[in-house]
Scaffold this active site. Structure first.
Site, mmCIF file in Angstrom:
data_model
loop_
_atom_site.group_PDB
_atom_site.id
_atom_site.type_symbol
_atom_site.label_atom_id
_atom_site.label_comp_id
_atom_site.label_asym_id
_atom_site.label_seq_id
_atom_site.Cartn_x
_atom_site.Cartn_y
_atom_site.Cartn_z
ATOM 1 N N PRO A 9 43.112 39.647 40.112
ATOM 2 C CA PRO A 9 43.726 40.477 40.664
ATOM 3 C C PRO A 9 43.429 40.504 42.219
ATOM 4 O O PRO A 9 42.373 40.322 42.828
ATOM 5 C CB PRO A 9 43.168 41.879 40.073
ATOM 6 N N ASN A 10 44.452 40.525 43.070
ATOM 7 C CA ASN A 10 44.621 40.860 44.517
ATOM 8 C C ASN A 10 44.211 39.275 45.268
ATOM 9 O O ASN A 10 44.151 39.371 46.578
ATOM 10 C CB ASN A 10 43.400 41.971 44.881
ATOM 11 N N ARG A 17 44.326 41.543 52.653
ATOM 12 C CA ARG A 17 43.144 42.347 52.099
ATOM 13 C C ARG A 17 41.841 41.919 52.867
ATOM 14 O O ARG A 17 41.594 40.812 52.945
ATOM 15 C CB ARG A 17 43.078 42.083 50.747
ATOM 16 N N TYR A 22 37.385 38.055 53.359
ATOM 17 C CA TYR A 22 38.073 37.005 53.030
ATOM 18 C C TYR A 22 38.852 36.113 53.428
ATOM 19 O O TYR A 22 39.383 35.096 53.278
ATOM 20 C CB TYR A 22 39.224 37.682 51.665
ATOM 21 N N ASN A 73 38.740 31.801 39.619
ATOM 22 C CA ASN A 73 38.433 33.033 40.387
ATOM 23 C C ASN A 73 38.861 34.256 39.915
ATOM 24 O O ASN A 73 39.987 34.580 39.807
ATOM 25 C CB ASN A 73 38.755 33.104 41.866
ATOM 26 N N ALA A 76 37.921 40.811 40.584
ATOM 27 C CA ALA A 76 37.111 41.750 40.039
ATOM 28 C C ALA A 76 36.977 41.734 38.592
ATOM 29 O O ALA A 76 35.623 42.148 38.022
ATOM 30 C CB ALA A 76 37.884 42.966 40.238
ATOM 31 N N GLU A 97 33.605 28.155 38.437
ATOM 32 C CA GLU A 97 33.992 29.622 39.047
ATOM 33 C C GLU A 97 34.023 29.414 40.523
ATOM 34 O O GLU A 97 32.921 28.987 40.923
ATOM 35 C CB GLU A 97 32.995 30.650 38.511
ATOM 36 N N HIS A 99 34.112 31.733 43.886
ATOM 37 C CA HIS A 99 34.374 33.174 44.738
ATOM 38 C C HIS A 99 34.584 32.798 46.270
ATOM 39 O O HIS A 99 33.696 32.055 46.609
ATOM 40 C CB HIS A 99 33.300 34.066 44.673
ATOM 41 N N ARG A 106 26.753 40.655 48.857
ATOM 42 C CA ARG A 106 27.522 42.066 48.695
ATOM 43 C C ARG A 106 26.968 43.071 47.956
ATOM 44 O O ARG A 106 25.626 43.171 47.599
ATOM 45 C CB ARG A 106 28.992 41.818 48.410
HETATM 46 C C1 DQA Z 1 35.978 37.577 44.947
HETATM 47 C C2 DQA Z 1 34.640 38.503 44.759
HETATM 48 C C3 DQA Z 1 35.049 39.734 43.716
HETATM 49 O O1 DQA Z 1 33.894 40.559 43.875
HETATM 50 C C4 DQA Z 1 36.258 40.523 44.328
HETATM 51 O O2 DQA Z 1 36.410 41.433 43.232
HETATM 52 C C5 DQA Z 1 37.481 39.869 44.480
HETATM 53 C C6 DQA Z 1 37.395 38.291 45.345
HETATM 54 C C7 DQA Z 1 35.849 36.624 45.802
HETATM 55 O O3 DQA Z 1 36.586 35.398 45.565
HETATM 56 O O4 DQA Z 1 34.993 36.371 46.628
HETATM 57 O O5 DQA Z 1 38.468 40.341 44.297
HETATM 58 O O6 DQA Z 1 36.197 37.044 43.313
#
Ligand code: DQA
Length: 143
Positions: A9-10, A17, A22, A73, A76, A97, A99, A106
């Protein structure tokens, strides 16, 4: 080699965002990076993005017998989803994985990763380049 990149998501909101966290690169830039990485390594890289946990579980299940590696990725859902962890364990496809941000620096809740328990490797805080690094890891560690 066929690799599937899954974003949660997102991630489709990259560039809009929280650019201080990011970066300014857009989701379109990420797709271009994946295409370039595939061309450079002469492999097939497909991608899927969803804001919905169950759809991500479906996509992981559908990868069984099709893909030799998964870059994920879960965004959340990283920090909440046992369903995504179980899906990755179900298919036993080597997974990495990613991020974009450095989740370790964080909030405390971002330092728990369920999906990571099913991944051979984790890349954090490398921006979009982390996806290229993850694909290279899978290529270099192909069994
Ligand atoms: C994320 C880190 C997560 O904590 C966050 O909820 C994201 C993006 C990252 O790519 O840094 O949506 O996965």
């Amino acid at each position: 080699m066929k690799i599937l990149v899954i974003n949660g998501p997102n991630i489709n909101m990259l560039g809009i965002r929280e650019p201080g966290i990011y970066g300014a690169n857009t989701f379109h830039d990420l797709l271009a990076l994946l295409d370039k990485t595939a061309a450079d390594l002469n492999i097939q890289v497909d991608q899927y993005q969803s804001n919905h946990e169950g759809y991500i579980v479906d996509k992981i299940q559908q990868a069984y017998g099709v893909y030799e590696g998964i870059v994920i990725n879960p965004a959340a859902y990283t920090h909440t989803s046992i369903a995504i962890l179980d899906a990755l364990k179900s298919v036993s496809i080597p997974a990495v994985e990613v991020h974009i941000s450095d989740v370790d620096s964080r909030e405390a809740f971002r330092q728990i990763s369920y999906a990571g328990l099913a991944c051979a490797h984790t890349i954090k805080g490398q921006g979009l380049d982390g996806y290229r690094q993850a694909i290279e890891y899978l290529v270099n560690n192909k069994s």
